[in-house]
Motif scaffolding. Structure first.
Motif, PDB file in Angstrom:
ATOM      1  N   LEU A   7       0.859  -1.192   0.000  1.00 36.95           N
ATOM      2  CA  LEU A   7       0.000   0.000   0.000  1.00 36.95           C
ATOM      3  C   LEU A   7       0.893   1.238   0.000  1.00 36.95           C
ATOM      4  O   LEU A   7       1.773   1.372   0.858  1.00 36.95           O
ATOM      5  CB  LEU A   7      -0.895  -0.006   1.242  1.00 36.95           C
ATOM      6  CG  LEU A   7      -1.785   1.228   1.440  1.00 36.95           C
ATOM      7  CD1 LEU A   7      -2.830   1.332   0.332  1.00 36.95           C
ATOM      8  CD2 LEU A   7      -2.469   1.179   2.802  1.00 36.95           C
ATOM      9  N   THR A   8       0.664   2.121  -0.965  1.00 38.06           N
ATOM     10  CA  THR A   8       1.452   3.353  -1.093  1.00 38.06           C
ATOM     11  C   THR A   8       0.538   4.476  -1.595  1.00 38.06           C
ATOM     12  O   THR A   8      -0.566   4.196  -2.062  1.00 38.06           O
ATOM     13  CB  THR A   8       2.607   3.197  -2.118  1.00 38.06           C
ATOM     14  OG1 THR A   8       2.079   3.327  -3.452  1.00 38.06           O
ATOM     15  CG2 THR A   8       3.304   1.847  -2.006  1.00 38.06           C
ATOM     16  N   PRO A   9       0.990   5.709  -1.528  1.00 39.86           N
ATOM     17  CA  PRO A   9       0.263   6.747  -2.265  1.00 39.86           C
ATOM     18  C   PRO A   9       0.426   6.476  -3.769  1.00 39.86           C
ATOM     19  O   PRO A   9       1.376   5.816  -4.178  1.00 39.86           O
ATOM     20  CB  PRO A   9       0.970   8.046  -1.880  1.00 39.86           C
ATOM     21  CG  PRO A   9       1.836   7.718  -0.708  1.00 39.86           C
ATOM     22  CD  PRO A   9       2.154   6.255  -0.815  1.00 39.86           C
ATOM     23  N   THR A  10      -0.503   6.987  -4.594  1.00 33.16           N
ATOM     24  CA  THR A  10      -0.375   6.802  -6.036  1.00 33.16           C
ATOM     25  C   THR A  10       0.573   7.837  -6.639  1.00 33.16           C
ATOM     26  O   THR A  10       1.373   7.535  -7.516  1.00 33.16           O
ATOM     27  CB  THR A  10      -1.751   6.914  -6.720  1.00 33.16           C
ATOM     28  OG1 THR A  10      -2.653   6.002  -6.084  1.00 33.16           O
ATOM     29  CG2 THR A  10      -1.654   6.587  -8.199  1.00 33.16           C
ATOM     30  N   ALA A  11       0.460   9.065  -6.179  1.00 34.91           N
ATOM     31  CA  ALA A  11       1.267  10.158  -6.739  1.00 34.91           C
ATOM     32  C   ALA A  11       1.745  11.041  -5.586  1.00 34.91           C
ATOM     33  O   ALA A  11       1.124  11.074  -4.524  1.00 34.91           O
ATOM     34  CB  ALA A  11       0.441  10.978  -7.730  1.00 34.91           C
ATOM     35  N   PRO A  12       2.850  11.749  -5.773  1.00 37.90           N
ATOM     36  CA  PRO A  12       3.384  12.563  -4.681  1.00 37.90           C
ATOM     37  C   PRO A  12       2.648  13.881  -4.462  1.00 37.90           C
ATOM     38  O   PRO A  12       3.033  14.667  -3.596  1.00 37.90           O
ATOM     39  CB  PRO A  12       4.834  12.818  -5.113  1.00 37.90           C
ATOM     40  CG  PRO A  12       4.838  12.666  -6.592  1.00 37.90           C
ATOM     41  CD  PRO A  12       3.745  11.706  -6.931  1.00 37.90           C
ATOM     42  N   SER A  13       1.605  14.160  -5.256  1.00 36.57           N
ATOM     43  CA  SER A  13       0.839  15.397  -5.070  1.00 36.57           C
ATOM     44  C   SER A  13      -0.546  15.212  -5.658  1.00 36.57           C
ATOM     45  O   SER A  13      -0.804  14.216  -6.322  1.00 36.57           O
ATOM     46  CB  SER A  13       1.530  16.565  -5.784  1.00 36.57           C
ATOM     47  OG  SER A  13       1.365  16.424  -7.193  1.00 36.57           O
ATOM     48  N   ALA A  14      -1.412  16.187  -5.411  1.00 41.12           N
ATOM     49  CA  ALA A  14      -2.684  16.222  -6.117  1.00 41.12           C
ATOM     50  C   ALA A  14      -2.432  16.786  -7.511  1.00 41.12           C
ATOM     51  O   ALA A  14      -1.306  17.150  -7.858  1.00 41.12           O
ATOM     52  CB  ALA A  14      -3.683  17.086  -5.354  1.00 41.12           C
ATOM     53  N   ALA A  15      -3.489  16.877  -8.321  1.00 36.87           N
ATOM     54  CA  ALA A  15      -3.351  17.411  -9.676  1.00 36.87           C
ATOM     55  C   ALA A  15      -2.741  18.806  -9.637  1.00 36.87           C
ATOM     56  O   ALA A  15      -3.076  19.618  -8.774  1.00 36.87           O
ATOM     57  CB  ALA A  15      -4.721  17.462 -10.352  1.00 36.87           C
ATOM     58  N   PHE A  16      -1.841  19.078 -10.578  1.00 34.49           N
ATOM     59  CA  PHE A  16      -1.228  20.394 -10.668  1.00 34.49           C
ATOM     60  C   PHE A  16      -1.860  21.149 -11.833  1.00 34.49           C
ATOM     61  O   PHE A  16      -2.620  20.590 -12.627  1.00 34.49           O
ATOM     62  CB  PHE A  16       0.294  20.280 -10.809  1.00 34.49           C
ATOM     63  CG  PHE A  16       0.755  19.240 -11.801  1.00 34.49           C
ATOM     64  CD1 PHE A  16       0.955  19.556 -13.128  1.00 34.49           C
ATOM     65  CD2 PHE A  16       0.983  17.924 -11.388  1.00 34.49           C
ATOM     66  CE1 PHE A  16       1.376  18.595 -14.035  1.00 34.49           C
ATOM     67  CE2 PHE A  16       1.401  16.950 -12.297  1.00 34.49           C
ATOM     68  CZ  PHE A  16       1.598  17.292 -13.626  1.00 34.49           C
ATOM     69  N   ALA A  17      -1.540  22.443 -11.895  1.00 27.89           N
ATOM     70  CA  ALA A  17      -2.137  23.263 -12.944  1.00 27.89           C
ATOM     71  C   ALA A  17      -1.439  22.999 -14.275  1.00 27.89           C
ATOM     72  O   ALA A  17      -0.245  22.685 -14.314  1.00 27.89           O
ATOM     73  CB  ALA A  17      -2.016  24.744 -12.578  1.00 27.89           C
ATOM     74  N   LEU A  18      -2.186  23.134 -15.354  1.00 24.23           N
ATOM     75  CA  LEU A  18      -1.584  23.002 -16.678  1.00 24.23           C
ATOM     76  C   LEU A  18      -0.488  24.055 -16.803  1.00 24.23           C
ATOM     77  O   LEU A  18      -0.668  25.201 -16.401  1.00 24.23           O
ATOM     78  CB  LEU A  18      -2.650  23.195 -17.767  1.00 24.23           C
ATOM     79  CG  LEU A  18      -3.712  22.089 -17.810  1.00 24.23           C
ATOM     80  CD1 LEU A  18      -4.880  22.497 -18.706  1.00 24.23           C
ATOM     81  CD2 LEU A  18      -3.115  20.779 -18.296  1.00 24.23           C
ATOM     82  N   GLY A  19       0.642  23.649 -17.329  1.00 28.82           N
ATOM     83  CA  GLY A  19       1.756  24.580 -17.496  1.00 28.82           C
ATOM     84  C   GLY A  19       2.707  24.640 -16.322  1.00 28.82           C
ATOM     85  O   GLY A  19       3.820  25.137 -16.438  1.00 28.82           O
ATOM     86  N   GLU A  20       2.262  24.111 -15.166  1.00 30.63           N
ATOM     87  CA  GLU A  20       3.046  24.251 -13.943  1.00 30.63           C
ATOM     88  C   GLU A  20       4.380  23.501 -14.004  1.00 30.63           C
ATOM     89  O   GLU A  20       5.372  23.937 -13.432  1.00 30.63           O
ATOM     90  CB  GLU A  20       2.211  23.729 -12.772  1.00 30.63           C
ATOM     91  CG  GLU A  20       2.679  24.166 -11.409  1.00 30.63           C
ATOM     92  CD  GLU A  20       1.698  23.704 -10.321  1.00 30.63           C
ATOM     93  OE1 GLU A  20       0.470  23.898 -10.492  1.00 30.63           O
ATOM     94  OE2 GLU A  20       2.165  23.136  -9.320  1.00 30.63           O
ATOM     95  N   LYS A  21       4.402  22.357 -14.677  1.00 35.88           N
ATOM     96  CA  LYS A  21       5.623  21.554 -14.718  1.00 35.88           C
ATOM     97  C   LYS A  21       6.177  21.381 -16.123  1.00 35.88           C
ATOM     98  O   LYS A  21       7.164  20.668 -16.308  1.00 35.88           O
ATOM     99  CB  LYS A  21       5.355  20.161 -14.124  1.00 35.88           C
ATOM    100  CG  LYS A  21       5.086  20.158 -12.629  1.00 35.88           C
ATOM    101  CD  LYS A  21       4.919  18.741 -12.127  1.00 35.88           C
ATOM    102  CE  LYS A  21       4.258  18.678 -10.773  1.00 35.88           C
ATOM    103  NZ  LYS A  21       5.186  18.960  -9.671  1.00 35.88           N
ATOM    104  N   SER A  22       5.544  22.008 -17.102  1.00 31.83           N
ATOM    105  CA  SER A  22       5.918  21.666 -18.475  1.00 31.83           C
ATOM    106  C   SER A  22       7.283  22.216 -18.885  1.00 31.83           C
ATOM    107  O   SER A  22       7.856  21.792 -19.868  1.00 31.83           O
ATOM    108  CB  SER A  22       4.829  22.099 -19.462  1.00 31.83           C
ATOM    109  OG  SER A  22       4.372  23.374 -19.161  1.00 31.83           O
ATOM    110  N   ALA A  23       7.843  23.155 -18.092  1.00 29.04           N
ATOM    111  CA  ALA A  23       9.144  23.706 -18.470  1.00 29.04           C
ATOM    112  C   ALA A  23      10.292  22.803 -18.031  1.00 29.04           C
ATOM    113  O   ALA A  23      11.414  22.941 -18.495  1.00 29.04           O
ATOM    114  CB  ALA A  23       9.321  25.095 -17.853  1.00 29.04           C
TER     115      ALA A  23
END
Lengths: 499, 95
Positions: free
Chosen positions: A412-428
């Motif tokens: 048993l683990t978390p699925t992702a290290p955060s909730a959904a992020f905003a579009l563009g937030e990580k794309s750079a």
């Protein structure tokens, strides 16, 4: 009367069988909802006629007193990675624009044989390469979820990612545009979008679902699976999707278990492992709290909790970002402008120049980036240092899991290290984006069944998911642990309709 | 790890992807960052470890050596950007 689009697979199936409503009514309700949700950009192609034909066949069979098929009357969405006969299939890339497959993928054929109908083809990250749906050549999918703290200015209502790569699938299910959809998972592409949108999704053991007719990304990792509102619906749909296929050399020649009939949320006698290496740096407190809550729910269901160690966890992502691009660079060599899809033939260009121009014009930036990484790590002089070393590390990661199974039944683990992020937030920053898959990639490298179920909401009102990882071929234990958590989480939140 | 533009152009050429000088300039640090990040794998001791070849034990199947499919020329050519006389057509390659 109930809104039919609030129903999941089991409720639709049973309602059609009992005559509470017709399959045609169900299809009409979902088709209308799909048509009214263009602003989410979840569908690339809408196929109402396909859905209506399957619905009418179900209604006719019922009228004739025949036994209805397992998914009779259930309309679903199909990720655009699956080739569908006579319906454009692009993998969300310009290089496949205009491609209309003359054949049907095995998984989609299995679903039609089970009586399901298709509402349309779902948007996704281009060639399934991405974790946010921002690499689609046909525009971002917008999550139906919004942060609840939008404030007077509404600036926190920045459009959010539905996750990726199966982001069209997750957005469509969360927005009630379809009761379920297919997804594919190479490093987390079913589980992370499911977590980001408050739905369930399972990647079965590698080899359960045929890869025949699924546009290839990284063949040793690619695996199809269902995404739906709850665990039972995932079990029903996976039964229909899975099965031996002689046309896929890695298909497992095994009977498909009766996962729905085997569902039980009672975990007495089960041991649930908590891998200590998944407590990563800078993990938000809310994710840690959700994990602890999941552990409490598992205990409440009768499970014994044990701590386990997966020492090579931190090497999973770098190994994945060698192996997956290497396989992709090989698989995507087929897009050459000769046999299907786009051709770019500059004036006076020779054959080699045509290949290069076609691929430059047809592939998106992330796809090019991964093809080039893959080409580099496979090139003369680098193969052993990168690809062979990554394949050895992959062996060590698989051994970590084998050792863990000596003391527990599922993890048993978390699925992702955060909730959904905003579009563009990580794309750079490509690496920041890759880190989103930190909890899902290790089980992909080991070919293990794994699922995400909704666990709760964060402070901004966004869904968070819990992941259950199981032993090879033991989807039943994964589903059952998922069910136990689902029963205790009581997750009923849904996005308020704004689209 | 640093990747220079000449390397980027060589990889792009191997991958048959046309790139401009400006794109090579942009890609060099990007690929360098990613390759630098994956290089941490080098610190893992894999001395006597066999590389993984199959995630789930499976055996390669043989099938009877008989024709199972075919006669689908028109369907095969239907998606070609250019098909002539029952063949895929490409720019002239004879020098």
């Amino acid at each position: 009367m109930t809104d039919l689009t609030d129903l999941g697979i089991a409720a639709i199936r049973d309602g059609v069988r009992e005559g509470a409503f017709s399959a045609r009514e169900v299809a009409e309700a979902f088709v209308a909802r799909v048509a009214a949700a263009k602003s989410l950009n979840a569908f690339l192609v809408e196929t109402p006629d396909h859905a209506f034909a399957a619905a009418d066949a179900a209604d006719k069979a019922r009228a004739a007193g025949e036994t209805l098929k397992p998914l009779a009357g259930v309309p679903i969405g199909m990720k655009d990675l699956f080739c569908t006969k006579g319906v454009a299939s692009t993998a969300a890339s310009h290089i496949l624009e205009g491609f209309v497959p003359p054949y049907e993928s095995r998984v989609s054929q299995n679903l039609w044989d089970a009586g399901a109908g298709m509402l349309g083809k779902l948007n996704m990250d281009q060639f399934a390469m991405g974790s946010s749906n921002e690499t689609s050549a046909f525009g971002n999918v917008i999550s139906p979820w919004r942060r609840s703290d939008g404030g007077a200015s509404g600036k926190n209502w920045a459009p959010l990612t539905p996750g990726g790569s199966s982001g069209g699938s997750s957005a469509a299910i969360a927005a009630r545009l379809c009761p379920a959809a297919t997804g594919t998972d190479t490093g987390g592409s079913i589980r992370q979008p499911a977590a980001f949108t408050g739905i369930a999704g399972i990647k079965p053991t590698y080899g359960r679902c045929s890869r025949w007719g699924v546009v290839a990304f990284a063949s040793s990792l690619d695996q199809a699976g269902p995404m739906a509102r709850d665990v039972r619906d995932c079990a029903i749909m996976l039964e229909a999707m899975a099965g031996f296929d002689p046309r896929d050399a890695t298909s497992l020649d095994l009977d498909v278990p009766k996962w729905e009939a085997g569902l039980s949320g009672d975990l007495k006698g089960k041991k649930i492992g908590i891998p200590k290496e998944y407590r990563v740096e800078n993990m938000p407190a809310e994710i840690e709290a959700l994990w602890q809550q999941g552990i409490a729910w598992a205990k409440d269901a009768g499970a014994e909790i044990v701590e386990v160690s997966l020492p090579h966890t931190r090497y999973a992502l770098p190994a994945y970002y060698i192996i997956a691009p290497a396989e992709a660079s090989s698989n995507l060599a087929r897009y050459d402008g000769v046999r299907y899809g786009l051709r770019d033939l500059p004036d006076g260009a020779n054959l080699q120049e045509m290949y290069a121009a076609t691929r430059a014009a047809g592939f998106g930036d992330e796809v090019k980036r991964r093809i080039m990484i893959g080409t580099y790590v496979l090139s003369a002089g680098y193969y052993d240092a990168y690809f062979t070393q990554a394949s050895k590390v992959r062996t060590l990661i698989a051994r970590d899991f084998e050792a863990a199974w000596e003391s527990c039944d599922v993890l048993l683990t978390p699925t992702a290290p955060s909730a959904a992020f905003a579009l563009g937030e990580k794309s750079a920053d490509p690496i920041a984006m890759y880190l989103n898959d930190v909890f899902t990639v290790p089980s992909s490298l080991a070919g293990l069944p794994a699922m995400s179920v909704p666990g709760g909401l964060d402070a901004a009102g966004l869904p968070l998911g819990l992941q259950i990882i199981g032993k090879p071929l033991d989807e039943q234990s994964v589903l059952n642990a998922g069910l136990a958590i689902e029963q205790r989480a009581g997750f009923t939140a849904r996005p308020e309709q704004w689209w | 790890m640093s990747v220079d533009t000449a390397t980027v152009k060589r990889i792009a050429s191997l991958a048959r992807i046309a790139i401009t000088d400006a794109e090579a300039e942009r890609l060099a640090p990007e690929l360098g960052n990613i390759l630098g990040w994956i290089e941490q794998l080098g610190e893992v001791d894999t001395g006597d470890v066999a590389p993984m070849t199959a995630v789930i034990p499976n055996h390669l199947r043989l099938r009877d050596d008989v024709v199972t499919d075919g006669g689908a020329r028109d369907a095969v050519l239907a998606n070609a950007p250019q098909a002539e006389h029952g063949f895929f057509a490409v720019p002239k390659v004879i020098e």
